[in-house]
Design an enzyme around this catalytic site. Structure first.
Site, PDB file in Angstrom:
ATOM      1  N   GLY A   1       0.818  -1.201   0.000  1.00 41.63           N
ATOM      2  CA  GLY A   1       0.000   0.000   0.000  1.00 41.63           C
ATOM      3  C   GLY A   1       0.854   1.253   0.000  1.00 41.63           C
TER       4      GLY A   1
ATOM      5  CD  GLU B   1       4.775  -3.616  -3.699  1.00 39.49           C
ATOM      6  OE1 GLU B   1       4.186  -2.845  -4.479  1.00 39.49           O
ATOM      7  OE2 GLU B   1       4.682  -4.843  -3.753  1.00 39.49           O
TER       8      GLU B   1
ATOM      9  CB  CYS C   1       3.607  -1.300  -6.884  1.00 33.07           C
ATOM     10  SG  CYS C   1       3.491  -3.046  -7.251  1.00 33.07           S
TER      11      CYS C   1
ATOM     12  CD  GLU D   1       3.717   4.932  -5.899  1.00 34.06           C
ATOM     13  OE1 GLU D   1       3.746   3.921  -6.613  1.00 34.06           O
ATOM     14  OE2 GLU D   1       3.535   4.888  -4.659  1.00 34.06           O
TER      15      GLU D   1
END
Length: 529
Positions: free
Chosen positions: A242, A266, A303, A393
């Site tokens: 997440g 992650e 991701c 991100e």
């Protein structure tokens, strides 16, 4: 679909719905609510789920590896049996296409279970090491010392939003934990509650068919139950996929426990792609087309989506940027997994747009209800800013390209770059020969190095690494995809001077399991004694 949706928690092989706080799953496209309410687990129910896993642990870890392998294969069979109506339900909750995306993800999910069944049968996960006694050694004799690995205990697993099957209820973390001999307490993701229940039912059917202990698998609902779960004394490790904020919060909670436990999270990666001059000369047009597809596939909700593109100024890079802009201009808006994801994406796009030195050079249409692909171009100076704005991100179909002044500037940034899941070189052989120093830096910065490919798409296999230095993950020594993932939920145990008959089968002289073992420094399958 034959399963009736109850919306109750899974605790020790039973269903429990004591709570009075309800969640509703949402149609990702229309916003309509699914009819069945899902009851948030109470504090008592969370505690009961952990207790059930604790009680199951000594029974489950004692079950032979072959029987655990049959259990994983039974789960795989049950998942494969979830039909087209199931895929249609998942598609409604997530806006992901039933085919080929969700059908492929279903196959990946069952395939992960079968892959770990193979790991259990070949036995290398035991990591058996044997140093036989040397009674005549001087000045002191050596005792008989033998080591292998066991499951750490109950594992808490948090479902991911972007992979409702492969990183969710029966996903890689669950498969690895169950393979290791660890019961699981799973926290269902609120973005696909119906999907979670249908998959949990499949696991429960496999539990009963193979005679696994009640409590081997448990699942709870709720947006705010995670903290209690991680703080529960019975939980011995955590698997999470997440956001950086969410993963870091879990890490801090786990570290603050009276007994700290590992969190394998992650969290955040921009997956840089470095564009080399010879590659752009030879394949520039093809790279531009395929790169735009990689950024926008799955609406960028991966991701491993490439969020940063780097190249040294050249005529070839200028031409490439024009081609990439055209490719982005030909893309279209698309529906994201949920409205919250769209809000976060639009916020990330707005943040980049407002940064001095960043400009939008292409978009894929306009929309207020769907995610619009964006291609940004940023000044190289932003790469070296203390705030590192280009390394934050943006989860969705956007990327930033940066034109660097020199190879030295590229090396400088690579050396200071945050940890990444992936780093990709688009390069010809001449590019590689002249950039061994860059590759050496990238080895320190990423878990997977790609050449002339794109990071989206993760093969589930023995050699895969889906991890990397912080903030990509909380522990760069592991992976959440591939068979090495089992190592996260194992710990070594050493036996000194134990009678052969009292040793675990994996360590006995007769080697009844036929395992490859390290005996007195030599790999062997032969009898020790």
């Amino acid at each position: 679909m034959s399963d009736k949706i109850l919306g109750h928690n899974y605790i020790g092989g039973q269903r429990s719905g004591q709570g009075d706080v309800a969640l509703h799953s949402v149609d990702a496209t229309t916003g309509a609510l699914f009819e069945t309410p899902f009851l948030t687990a109470t504090e008592q129910e969370v505690a009961a789920a952990v207790d059930a896993a604790e009680k199951a642990y000594p029974l489950y870890r004692a079950i032979a590896a072959e029987q655990r392998a049959l259990f994983l294969e039974a789960i795989a069979d049950e998942i494969d049996a979830l039909g087209e109506d199931f895929l249609a339900c998942v598609a409604r909750e997530t806006a992901l296409p039933a085919t080929p995306r969700l059908a492929g993800e279903r196959a990946r999910t069952s395939g992960q279970m079968r892959l770990f069944a193979k790991v259990l049968r070949r036995g290398d996960f035991y990591g058996a090491r044997i140093d036989t006694a040397l009674p005549q050694r001087q000045p002191l004799p050596r005792p008989d010392i033998r080591q292998y690995k066991i499951g750490v205990g109950p594992v808490a697993v948090f479902g991911a939003s972007n992979f409702p099957l492969a990183f969710s209820v029966a996903g890689g973390d669950t498969a690895a934990a169950l393979a290791a001999g660890c019961p699981v307490v799973f926290k269902a993701h609120s973005g696909h509650l119906v999907t979670s229940e249908l998959v949990a039912n499949a696991i429960e059917r496999a539990v009963k068919k193979t005679g696994m202990p009640a409590g081997t698998f448990n699942m709870i609902y709720g947006d705010r139950v995670g903290a209690q779960l991680v703080k529960s004394a019975g939980i011995q490790a955590v698997g999470f996929t997440g956001s950086l904020r969410g993963g870091r919060a879990l890490c801090d909670m786990a570290a603050a426990r009276p007994q700290p436990i590992p969190v394998f999270a992650e969290m955040s990666s921009i997956n840089p792609i470095i564009l080399m001059s010879e590659a752009l000369k030879v394949r520039g047009d093809a790279i531009a087309k395929d790169l735009a597809g990689s950024v926008t596939v799955g609406v960028g909700q991966l991701c491993t989506s490439p969020g940063l593109l780097l190249g040294v100024r050249s005529p070839e890079l200028t031409a490439f940027i024009e081609k990439l802009s055209a490719a982005f201009g030909g893309s279209n808006p698309a529906t994201m997994l949920n409205s919250g994801g769209l809000t976060h994406y639009n916020g990330g796009v707005a943040r980049l747009t407002q940064l001095p030195g960043v400009k939008v050079i292409a978009t894929g249409g306009t929309s207020y209800t769907q995610a619009v692909p964006h291609l940004f171009k940023a000044d190289a100076a932003l790469l070296f800013s203390k705030e590192a704005p280009l390394e934050e991100e943006v989860f969705g179909p956007s990327t930033v390209i940066v034109e660097l002044e020199s190879r030295e500037q590229l090396l400088d940034f690579a050396a200071k770059m945050n940890g990444q899941l992936t780093a990709t070189l688009q390069a010809e052989i001449g590019d590689l020969q002249g950039n061994q120093d860059l590759i050496a830096i990238l080895e320190q910065k990423a878990g997977r190095l790609l050449l002339n490919g794109f990071p989206t798409g993760v093969e589930v296999c023995d050699a895969m690494v889906h991890g990397g230095p912080y903030p990509a993950t909380s522990d760069a020594r592991g992976t959440s995809v591939g068979t090495l993932a089992i190592e996260r939920f194992l710990r070594p145990v050493c036996y000194q001077n134990y009678p052969d008959a009292m040793l675990p089968a994996a360590l006995q002289n007769a080697n009844p399991l036929g395992l490859m073992r390290l005996v007195d420094g030599e790999q062997t399958r032969a009898t020790v004694g």
